[in-house]
Structures are given as C-alpha cells and as structure tokens.
Design an enzyme around this catalytic site. Sequence first.
Site, PDB file in Angstrom:
ATOM      1  N   SER A 259      71.673  52.508  98.284  1.00 30.55           N
ATOM      2  CA  SER A 259      71.096  51.496  99.169  1.00 30.55           C
ATOM      3  C   SER A 259      72.160  50.472  99.515  1.00 30.55           C
ATOM      4  CB  SER A 259      69.933  50.787  98.453  1.00 30.55           C
ATOM      5  OG  SER A 259      70.418  50.104  97.303  1.00 30.55           O
ATOM      6  N   GLY A 260      71.720  49.387 100.142  1.00 29.40           N
ATOM      7  CA  GLY A 260      72.562  48.208 100.266  1.00 29.40           C
ATOM      8  C   GLY A 260      72.428  47.377  99.003  1.00 29.40           C
ATOM      9  N   ASP A 261      72.813  46.112  99.094  1.00 34.62           N
ATOM     10  CA  ASP A 261      72.756  45.246  97.915  1.00 34.62           C
ATOM     11  C   ASP A 261      71.334  44.819  97.570  1.00 34.62           C
ATOM     12  OD1 ASP A 261      75.633  45.097  97.465  1.00 34.62           O
ATOM     13  OD2 ASP A 261      75.697  43.908  99.303  1.00 34.62           O
ATOM     14  N   GLY A 262      70.426  44.842  98.548  1.00 35.27           N
ATOM     15  CA  GLY A 262      69.088  44.316  98.339  1.00 35.27           C
ATOM     16  C   GLY A 262      68.311  45.021  97.251  1.00 35.27           C
TER      17      GLY A 262
ATOM     18  N   GLU B  94      66.945  43.639  93.590  1.00 34.84           N
ATOM     19  CA  GLU B  94      65.553  43.768  93.171  1.00 34.84           C
ATOM     20  C   GLU B  94      65.454  44.364  91.773  1.00 34.84           C
ATOM     21  OE1 GLU B  94      62.771  45.641  95.727  1.00 34.84           O
ATOM     22  OE2 GLU B  94      63.444  44.604  97.535  1.00 34.84           O
TER      23      GLU B  94
ATOM     24  N   GLY C 224      73.746  50.899 102.743  1.00 32.95           N
ATOM     25  CA  GLY C 224      73.034  49.842 103.465  1.00 32.95           C
ATOM     26  C   GLY C 224      73.941  49.174 104.471  1.00 32.95           C
TER      27      GLY C 224
END
Length: 351
Positions: free
Chosen positions: A39-42, A46, A71
């Site tokens: 994914s990205g950093d988000g 989480e 991401g």
Amino acid sequence: MDYRVHKLHGLQETQFQRHAKDMAKTVDISHYDGIVCVSGDGVLVEVLNGLLERDDWEKAIQIPLGAIPAGSGNGVAKSLLTAAGEPCDVWNATFAIIRGQKQSLDVATVAQGQARFHSILLLCWGYIADVDIESEKFRWMGGFRFEFYSLLRIVWLRQYHGTIAYIPAPGYEETGSPYTGEFDSFSGETSSMLSDTERSWRTSGYSGPLGASLMKDWRVMSGEFILVLLQNIPWATEDFLAAPSAKFSDGYLDLVVLRNCPKWALLKLVLQMQKGTHIKSKYVQYLKVKAFRMTPGARTKGSVQGGYIDVDGEVIARGIGAEGDGSSDTMVYGPTIDISIQQGLATMFSP
C-alpha cells in the site's frame, strides 16, 4: 497441518478507511512473524495505530512491519530503501522483507486531551497540508494534481496565525525565543472542548512516552506561518526529501518552519524539495526537536479560519470553513496539540 504454520501466510484486503486499524487491533499476533502492508503509507500507519491501541500493545508493537510501495506517497519504503542504496520499487521492498533484517523506528504520539494518534511519517500544517488535502478534488488529473495545486497555492498564498513551542536537540538551543507562558492558558481548554465528543474514546493502549521537562527547556515561535512540518524520516513521499538529516531511531523529530517568504522564493523552494536542498534557504528554519507543541490559528486574511493538521496523510483536525467533513476528525483545530517521540518503539523490515 500445524495451525501456526498455516496462519503465517494470511492475506486480507482492506475494504474501507481504518479497516487495517480494526484488523490490527483484533488479529492474533501469536500466529504471525510480521505484518506486511502492500500500500501507501496510510495503511501502514493504520496498522501501527491498531497495534498500539490494544491492551497487549507492549507485545503487539514488537511484531515487525513491512512496507511494499503501492500507493501515492510511499515515504516509509522510500526512506528505508534509499538508506540502503536501493531503488524504491516493489521488488527491492519484497526482497528486503524476505531477508528478514530489521530496523527500529521512532514513533511520535500526537495528543490533545484524551485523544491520541501515533505517527511514523510526518505532521504538517499550512502550505503542504493545504496542497495535500485540497488537491483531492483534482484527483482526475493523476499525479499532476500536486504540481498544479502547489502552483495555485503559491499564487494565492495563505499564511496562518499560530504559536509553536519545542524542546530543541543539543546544538539548536538558540533558535526561537525563551518560553514565557504562551501555553499556560490552554492547559484546561483542550479537555473541556473535547469532553462532550467521541474524541476522548481511548480507555486502553499506549498513551505516549512518559516524562517531564522544565519550562526553561522550551523555545517558542509565534506569529504568521506559511509552513510547519515535523518529519520523522527523510522522505515524505517518493519525490519529497523533506528532512535530509532525519534518522530512523535517534529520538528526535526534524522540524521545518517557513515564514516571511516571497512567492518567487517559495516556488524555488518547492522545486528544491525533490533533492532536499530547500533546507539551505535563508527563509527556512531546520532543526531537531525532542518534543513539540502547537496552537494553530486562522488564516491571516479573510473571514475563513481554514487550516488542516495533517498527520501521515490523515486530517486529524481542520478549521472552520476548511474543506471536508470534520465529524470524524480525531482532534479539534485551535486548542493545543502536543507531539512527543519514543525512540525505537516500532520495528520495520529493512534492507
């Protein structure tokens, strides 16, 4: 078949915002040797917050985390791979995880009243936050939306009233001004404003590093700000070397402050951010801090308060008149926000 071995290869796809956080809060970590985020950093952030909100957070946070860049930002993967002299791509990130080497990583805790948000990337207020959040309406433009909206925000430049305070690292004690009680009046305001909201939901988990400091250790900057950026690792995104001197586990955050900068100079600075040379500008203050506190205010012109506090790509607070629905924001814009750092709390798979 041995159940433990079988569970080592679990795969779950997130279905909604904060789904990864929910999964990290409930997963049986005894069945896994690591958690990898494609994914990205988000999504990675989480997962971090989910682990730290568990009752057994002290055990949960010991599980290594992996980042495979997929991401729009990928600042964590970029920082880890670049530090090892490797290009930031899916293959190198995957091989790094397979090799199993590990790197400790500082974790910052953003706090307001009882609300907490744990960060491994950045906190920004002002220019960068405005571009990051408000360019969403131009998502149809692809990656060019950032360049396009960056230029718009320079042409119609915003500045914000506010006060920031920090405990400087050795060598930066002469920056800012001595603390003279600027935040004393805010000590009870935050709690009262948050008491009737769902922002004070936390009843367990990691609350942030413990410790006390003398007021004489703090330094203060007040007035008008174009940009305030706190960075935990060197790269904010794959294209933005925000804090060239940032370290993964030194116990400090790198602070970038921009004030009183002409528009033509800001345009030049934005172009320099890809290589990290913006920190050499006479308009930029760049230093390392152990703790940080801020009271974000309204725009200097106009009737709209506006403003966003953006932490790791998520808006945790927004001013009146800012874009978006703030009903699910973790905190309130205006009252004091505190940021502290815990050295080496998290563990990342690293090249």
